[in-house]
Scaffold this motif. Sequence first.
Motif, PDB file in Angstrom:
ATOM      1  N   SER B 204       0.800  -1.224   0.000  1.00  0.00           N
ATOM      2  CA  SER B 204       0.000   0.000   0.000  1.00  0.00           C
ATOM      3  C   SER B 204       0.831   1.272   0.000  1.00  0.00           C
ATOM      4  O   SER B 204       0.351   2.312  -0.452  1.00  0.00           O
ATOM      5  N   VAL B 205       2.048   1.207   0.542  1.00  0.00           N
ATOM      6  CA  VAL B 205       2.840   2.430   0.647  1.00  0.00           C
ATOM      7  C   VAL B 205       3.092   3.095  -0.709  1.00  0.00           C
ATOM      8  O   VAL B 205       2.959   4.312  -0.815  1.00  0.00           O
ATOM      9  N   PRO B 206       3.446   2.330  -1.765  1.00  0.00           N
ATOM     10  CA  PRO B 206       3.759   3.020  -3.033  1.00  0.00           C
ATOM     11  C   PRO B 206       2.662   3.966  -3.512  1.00  0.00           C
ATOM     12  O   PRO B 206       2.938   5.126  -3.817  1.00  0.00           O
ATOM     13  N   PHE B 207       1.422   3.495  -3.571  1.00  0.00           N
ATOM     14  CA  PHE B 207       0.335   4.375  -4.035  1.00  0.00           C
ATOM     15  C   PHE B 207       0.251   5.622  -3.167  1.00  0.00           C
ATOM     16  O   PHE B 207       0.215   6.747  -3.679  1.00  0.00           O
ATOM     17  N   ALA B 208       0.230   5.420  -1.841  1.00  0.00           N
ATOM     18  CA  ALA B 208       0.100   6.561  -0.926  1.00  0.00           C
ATOM     19  C   ALA B 208       1.287   7.510  -1.079  1.00  0.00           C
ATOM     20  O   ALA B 208       1.113   8.732  -1.145  1.00  0.00           O
ATOM     21  N   ALA B 209       2.497   6.951  -1.173  1.00  0.00           N
ATOM     22  CA  ALA B 209       3.688   7.800  -1.253  1.00  0.00           C
ATOM     23  C   ALA B 209       3.693   8.605  -2.553  1.00  0.00           C
ATOM     24  O   ALA B 209       3.996   9.799  -2.547  1.00  0.00           O
ATOM     25  N   ILE B 210       3.356   7.947  -3.666  1.00  0.00           N
ATOM     26  CA  ILE B 210       3.379   8.645  -4.953  1.00  0.00           C
ATOM     27  C   ILE B 210       2.338   9.759  -4.970  1.00  0.00           C
ATOM     28  O   ILE B 210       2.608  10.883  -5.412  1.00  0.00           O
ATOM     29  N   THR B 211       1.156   9.470  -4.447  1.00  0.00           N
ATOM     30  CA  THR B 211       0.107  10.496  -4.426  1.00  0.00           C
ATOM     31  C   THR B 211       0.505  11.660  -3.526  1.00  0.00           C
ATOM     32  O   THR B 211       0.346  12.828  -3.885  1.00  0.00           O
ATOM     33  N   LEU B 212       1.045  11.352  -2.351  1.00  0.00           N
ATOM     34  CA  LEU B 212       1.453  12.421  -1.438  1.00  0.00           C
ATOM     35  C   LEU B 212       2.611  13.227  -2.039  1.00  0.00           C
ATOM     36  O   LEU B 212       2.666  14.453  -1.886  1.00  0.00           O
ATOM     37  N   TYR B 213       3.518  12.520  -2.721  1.00  0.00           N
ATOM     38  CA  TYR B 213       4.626  13.229  -3.346  1.00  0.00           C
ATOM     39  C   TYR B 213       4.120  14.237  -4.377  1.00  0.00           C
ATOM     40  O   TYR B 213       4.574  15.384  -4.424  1.00  0.00           O
ATOM     41  N   SER B 214       3.139  13.809  -5.174  1.00  0.00           N
ATOM     42  CA  SER B 214       2.646  14.742  -6.185  1.00  0.00           C
ATOM     43  C   SER B 214       1.891  15.895  -5.530  1.00  0.00           C
ATOM     44  O   SER B 214       1.882  17.013  -6.056  1.00  0.00           O
ATOM     45  N   ALA B 215       1.280  15.643  -4.366  1.00  0.00           N
ATOM     46  CA  ALA B 215       0.671  16.758  -3.642  1.00  0.00           C
ATOM     47  C   ALA B 215       1.753  17.716  -3.165  1.00  0.00           C
ATOM     48  O   ALA B 215       1.590  18.943  -3.210  1.00  0.00           O
ATOM     49  N   LEU B 216       2.888  17.161  -2.739  1.00  0.00           N
ATOM     50  CA  LEU B 216       3.990  18.011  -2.270  1.00  0.00           C
ATOM     51  C   LEU B 216       4.502  18.920  -3.377  1.00  0.00           C
ATOM     52  O   LEU B 216       4.883  20.061  -3.130  1.00  0.00           O
ATOM     53  N   THR B 217       4.516  18.399  -4.613  1.00  0.00           N
ATOM     54  CA  THR B 217       5.052  19.210  -5.699  1.00  0.00           C
ATOM     55  C   THR B 217       4.164  20.413  -6.015  1.00  0.00           C
ATOM     56  O   THR B 217       4.596  21.337  -6.688  1.00  0.00           O
ATOM     57  N   THR B 218       2.905  20.406  -5.539  1.00  0.00           N
ATOM     58  CA  THR B 218       2.045  21.551  -5.819  1.00  0.00           C
ATOM     59  C   THR B 218       2.239  22.680  -4.808  1.00  0.00           C
ATOM     60  O   THR B 218       1.688  23.754  -4.985  1.00  0.00           O
ATOM     61  N   VAL B 219       3.021  22.421  -3.749  1.00  0.00           N
ATOM     62  CA  VAL B 219       3.246  23.484  -2.762  1.00  0.00           C
ATOM     63  C   VAL B 219       4.240  24.477  -3.359  1.00  0.00           C
ATOM     64  O   VAL B 219       5.340  24.092  -3.738  1.00  0.00           O
ATOM     65  N   PRO B 220       3.873  25.765  -3.474  1.00  0.00           N
ATOM     66  CA  PRO B 220       4.767  26.750  -4.079  1.00  0.00           C
ATOM     67  C   PRO B 220       6.056  26.871  -3.268  1.00  0.00           C
ATOM     68  O   PRO B 220       6.012  26.948  -2.037  1.00  0.00           O
ATOM     69  N   SER B 221       7.203  26.903  -3.964  1.00  0.00           N
ATOM     70  CA  SER B 221       8.473  26.924  -3.236  1.00  0.00           C
ATOM     71  C   SER B 221       8.684  28.248  -2.511  1.00  0.00           C
ATOM     72  O   SER B 221       9.467  28.323  -1.572  1.00  0.00           O
ATOM     73  N   GLU B 222       7.959  29.311  -2.950  1.00  0.00           N
ATOM     74  CA  GLU B 222       8.101  30.600  -2.239  1.00  0.00           C
ATOM     75  C   GLU B 222       7.741  30.449  -0.774  1.00  0.00           C
ATOM     76  O   GLU B 222       8.345  31.095   0.090  1.00  0.00           O
ATOM     77  N   LEU B 223       6.752  29.599  -0.496  1.00  0.00           N
ATOM     78  CA  LEU B 223       6.320  29.415   0.889  1.00  0.00           C
ATOM     79  C   LEU B 223       7.462  28.880   1.737  1.00  0.00           C
ATOM     80  O   LEU B 223       7.713  29.356   2.847  1.00  0.00           O
ATOM     81  N   TYR B 224       8.179  27.882   1.185  1.00  0.00           N
ATOM     82  CA  TYR B 224       9.304  27.310   1.933  1.00  0.00           C
ATOM     83  C   TYR B 224      10.380  28.360   2.152  1.00  0.00           C
ATOM     84  O   TYR B 224      10.928  28.504   3.238  1.00  0.00           O
ATOM     85  N   GLU B 225      10.662  29.117   1.074  1.00  0.00           N
ATOM     86  CA  GLU B 225      11.730  30.113   1.178  1.00  0.00           C
ATOM     87  C   GLU B 225      11.423  31.125   2.270  1.00  0.00           C
ATOM     88  O   GLU B 225      12.264  31.412   3.121  1.00  0.00           O
ATOM     89  N   SER B 226      10.190  31.644   2.255  1.00  0.00           N
ATOM     90  CA  SER B 226       9.896  32.670   3.259  1.00  0.00           C
ATOM     91  C   SER B 226       9.912  32.077   4.660  1.00  0.00           C
ATOM     92  O   SER B 226      10.350  32.730   5.605  1.00  0.00           O
ATOM     93  N   ALA B 227       9.475  30.822   4.785  1.00  0.00           N
ATOM     94  CA  ALA B 227       9.512  30.210   6.112  1.00  0.00           C
ATOM     95  C   ALA B 227      10.948  30.050   6.575  1.00  0.00           C
ATOM     96  O   ALA B 227      11.276  30.274   7.744  1.00  0.00           O
ATOM     97  N   ARG B 228      11.830  29.675   5.631  1.00  0.00           N
ATOM     98  CA  ARG B 228      13.228  29.481   5.995  1.00  0.00           C
ATOM     99  C   ARG B 228      13.874  30.810   6.368  1.00  0.00           C
ATOM    100  O   ARG B 228      14.662  30.888   7.294  1.00  0.00           O
ATOM    101  N   ILE B 229      13.510  31.871   5.623  1.00  0.00           N
ATOM    102  CA  ILE B 229      14.059  33.186   5.943  1.00  0.00           C
ATOM    103  C   ILE B 229      13.612  33.609   7.344  1.00  0.00           C
ATOM    104  O   ILE B 229      14.375  34.196   8.103  1.00  0.00           O
ATOM    105  N   ASP B 230      12.389  33.232   7.693  1.00  0.00           N
ATOM    106  CA  ASP B 230      11.913  33.551   9.032  1.00  0.00           C
ATOM    107  C   ASP B 230      12.552  32.675  10.101  1.00  0.00           C
ATOM    108  O   ASP B 230      12.242  32.821  11.284  1.00  0.00           O
ATOM    109  N   GLY B 231      13.396  31.733   9.683  1.00  0.00           N
ATOM    110  CA  GLY B 231      14.125  30.946  10.665  1.00  0.00           C
ATOM    111  C   GLY B 231      13.369  29.748  11.212  1.00  0.00           C
ATOM    112  O   GLY B 231      13.681  29.264  12.303  1.00  0.00           O
ATOM    113  N   ALA B 232      12.373  29.246  10.467  1.00  0.00           N
ATOM    114  CA  ALA B 232      11.620  28.100  10.973  1.00  0.00           C
ATOM    115  C   ALA B 232      12.444  26.827  10.809  1.00  0.00           C
ATOM    116  O   ALA B 232      13.184  26.675   9.843  1.00  0.00           O
TER     117      ALA B 232
END
Lengths: 279, 269
Positions: B204-232
């Motif tokens: 079961s893990v492959p289906f769940a992992a692949i689907t979650l991975y593709s959900a991760l790719t839709t998260v805009p990278s700007e969000l990560y950058e600003s969070a990192r700049i804020d020191g999270a």
Amino acid sequence: MSTARLRLRRVPLHAAAVVTIVLCLFPVYWMITTAFKPNRDIQSASPQLLPHTWTLDHFRTAVDADGFALFWRNSILVTLSAVLLALIVALGASFAVARMRWRGRRQFMLMVFVAQMAPWEALIIPVYIISRDTGMLDRLPTLTLVYFMMTLPFTIVVLRGFIAAIPQELEEAAQVDGCTRMRAFRHITFPLLAPGLMATSLFGYVTAWNEFAYANFLIIKHQDSRTLPVWLSSFQNVFGTDWGATMAASTLFALPALVVFLLLQRHVTSGFAAGAVKG
Amino acid sequence: MSVTREHSAAPARVRLRRPTQRPVRPQPSGVRQRRGAGAWPYLLAAPTVLGMLYLLVYPLARAILISLQDFQLRQLILGHAKFVGLRNYRTLLTDERFWQVVRRTFLFMAVNVVLIMLIATLVALLVERLGSRWRLALLSALVLAWAMPVIAATTVFQWLFHSEFGIVNWALTRLGFSSFERYPWFAHGPAAFTILVLLIVWQSVPFAAITLYSALTTVPSELYESARIDGASAGRIFRAVTFPMIRPIFMLVFSLEVIWTLRRSCRSG
């Protein structure tokens, strides 16, 4: 210096990747290599990770077993027709849901979601009785219909996501240019849907190819209509301790799915996921 | 179900959908009107509805009818079952064994789903952080495990855990766990339970992992950058940025896994 440190920092990451890859692949690898090993190497106290000597004997045993070719053909026939039918029906339904406003649309989608959770194991007895009363027992079309219904809800859910993700403006522009709605769909939306169709049909393919309970229960008297999963399980009973032959049979059974998935890997991962994300 | 999902999925697709969802359009008549009217949607949905009525609703009704009858092998062959009301239900619900099985099934399902979601999330995060070549390798491995038919996988796991010639016992013995020499995995309840969990998680893990991975790719990278700049920290970024963004898909995968695992435990139990 800095690139070296960067590389060092990625070591745990790559180690985790290697572990995951090995855990995923080892059972598949072990199945295939066992199938190629001679019996004395299979039943030895120290298993060899790489076979020293290769043999095709086990595959010969498996293919020569009763009815292999026939069951293979049955499985292909049932699987392909179920998937094709589900795709056609789902295409219409998901287009209606994603692109049109009509009364009952919400209720329809709710019904599809409920159907997705259908307790197929609990329905096996009534399905048996119904097909017996309508003279559909021991026949492949019965199995095809059951598999069609098993895969249909998921196909609709995913295809709806894919269609919704295609900008409607494309179709409308074509319609403004004088296309009929049908033509606009066929020439604009349909080609863009290809990855979605691929992904959903793969899912349906695997479901139908694997199904065992109904295949075992609905086809009893007419042995010629049996499908591969039933064959594999009876094979295991007959050749119980012959692990080489059993693994060869499993390999032959798994091979189509493995090959198709690997060839379409990109579509499976990106295409399927895109549909699920939008669904 | 669909309603809540549509609302919660909104942030993930805002960018894509905004143009179609705004009703301010210069030419409101032609195309839009046609979209609302006509028998087309009903014609398109009709095969699905008919299929469901005949292949799901009708058998379900028959199942309920049978559940109210004295229906045994004799009646299965000859017909003419007697109506007995709720007697079958009374027999079942007062049977202690039934509740034992129900408890066990749900425990089994919970263990599996928790493991699947945990491992799948970790694998998805791993895939996202890898370079393209590694990512392709890992995704291919996942896809192969996913494509493995259930019956073939079951057979292979029996072989892997074979008491005498199984490679798992061999490896465990070599690693110093001599108690695993010729350990009969399928003879002991808990050990067999473990193998079943392993098998289901592996499948079961492959289906769940692949689907979650593709959900991760839709998260805009700007969000990560600003969070990192804020020191999270990494953990905080996951909790505050990543997870809320992928929650709709996470919940979708979660509910699918609950259904599938329950069904699978019915099958194997």
